[in-house]
Motif scaffolding. Structure first.
Motif, mmCIF file in Angstrom:
data_model
loop_
_atom_site.group_PDB
_atom_site.id
_atom_site.type_symbol
_atom_site.label_atom_id
_atom_site.label_comp_id
_atom_site.label_asym_id
_atom_site.label_seq_id
_atom_site.Cartn_x
_atom_site.Cartn_y
_atom_site.Cartn_z
ATOM 1 N N ALA A 119 0.825 -1.193 0.000
ATOM 2 C CA ALA A 119 0.000 0.000 0.000
ATOM 3 C C ALA A 119 0.866 1.254 0.000
ATOM 4 C CB ALA A 119 -0.930 -0.002 1.198
ATOM 5 N N THR A 120 1.974 1.217 0.721
ATOM 6 C CA THR A 120 2.879 2.362 0.775
ATOM 7 C C THR A 120 3.499 2.602 -0.589
ATOM 8 O OG1 THR A 120 3.376 1.863 3.082
ATOM 9 C CG2 THR A 120 4.896 3.329 1.950
ATOM 10 N N LEU A 121 3.843 1.539 -1.276
ATOM 11 C CA LEU A 121 4.431 1.656 -2.605
ATOM 12 C C LEU A 121 3.442 2.287 -3.595
ATOM 13 C CD1 LEU A 121 6.869 1.092 -4.389
ATOM 14 C CD2 LEU A 121 5.902 -1.165 -4.842
ATOM 15 N N ILE A 122 2.190 1.894 -3.531
ATOM 16 C CA ILE A 122 1.153 2.451 -4.407
ATOM 17 C C ILE A 122 0.942 3.929 -4.080
ATOM 18 C CG2 ILE A 122 -1.302 2.363 -4.994
ATOM 19 C CD1 ILE A 122 -1.135 -0.673 -4.560
ATOM 20 N N TYR A 123 0.881 4.269 -2.800
ATOM 21 C CA TYR A 123 0.715 5.657 -2.371
ATOM 22 C C TYR A 123 1.888 6.505 -2.853
ATOM 23 C CZ TYR A 123 0.544 9.815 0.497
ATOM 24 O OH TYR A 123 0.548 11.121 0.912
ATOM 25 N N THR A 124 3.101 6.030 -2.702
ATOM 26 C CA THR A 124 4.292 6.762 -3.115
ATOM 27 C C THR A 124 4.283 6.972 -4.628
ATOM 28 O OG1 THR A 124 5.530 5.809 -1.267
ATOM 29 C CG2 THR A 124 6.825 6.776 -3.052
ATOM 30 N N TYR A 125 3.937 5.928 -5.393
ATOM 31 C CA TYR A 125 3.859 6.031 -6.839
ATOM 32 C C TYR A 125 2.794 7.060 -7.247
ATOM 33 C CZ TYR A 125 3.091 4.835 -11.704
ATOM 34 O OH TYR A 125 2.947 4.899 -13.065
#
Length: 182
Positions: A1-7
């Motif tokens: 989820a953090t990776l998607i948010y950062t992207y």
């Protein structure tokens, strides 16, 4: 989820930076175009007007009335063209989207054209508060042109002796009116 948010945040930031760069470039081009057009047209039309006035002066001493009349028309048209060019250039500048600037333009025009006649001119409601209102792009030119047409109609048709440019602001709406006593 953090990776998607950062992207997502990265993509959004990149998109906003691109939009900002496009806006800044448009404003830069807008300013350059207005300055170039002003310099080119303004200088040429000023020269035409000066030359026409010199010819009129010389012809007047020889009593060439017809030529003088034609040269007066050329001079008047050149002056109108110059004023129209100034209005166009002003309208594409970003600061022209401000209501205060549009009203100042109208006020200057009215004072200029009415000062030579027997028509008094006054304003109501012109204040610094107008600087808070931004007009939609290019609408300032339309506002100026509409009021200029009303001023011309007053001069040509009304036989007025008094005129009033009135601005009223109510509930975030602006009412601009031109009145004469003719």
């Amino acid at each position: 989820a953090t990776l998607i948010y950062t992207y997502y945040k990265y993509k959004l930031t990149a998109k906003l930076e691109i939009q900002k760069a496009i806006h800044e470039e448009n404003e830069r081009v807008r300013k350059m175009a207005s300055q170039d057009l002003h310099d080119e047209f303004g200088n040429s039309l000023t020269r035409i007007t000066i030359l026409t006035e010199q010819i009129k002066s010389r012809l007047a001493s020889q009593k060439y009335d017809e030529a003088s009349t034609l040269l007066t028309k050329i001079s008047d048209n050149s002056s109108r063209l110059y004023q129209g060019t100034k209005d166009f250039i002003w309208s594409i500048k970003s600061d022209s989207d401000n209501l205060f600037e549009a009203i100042a333009r109208i006020k200057d025009y009215a004072e200029d054209v009415l000062s030579s006649g027997d028509i008094s001119f006054s304003t109501q409601g012109v204040s610094e508060e107008l600087k808070l209102f931004t007009l939609p792009k290019a609408s300032s030119r339309h506002v100026v042109m509409i009021i200029k047409e009303a001023i011309s109609n007053t001069i040509k048709h009304s036989k007025a002796t008094e005129t009033i440019l009135s601005i009223r602001i109510e509930n975030n709406y602006v009412n601009i009116s031109w009145k004469d006593n003719g």
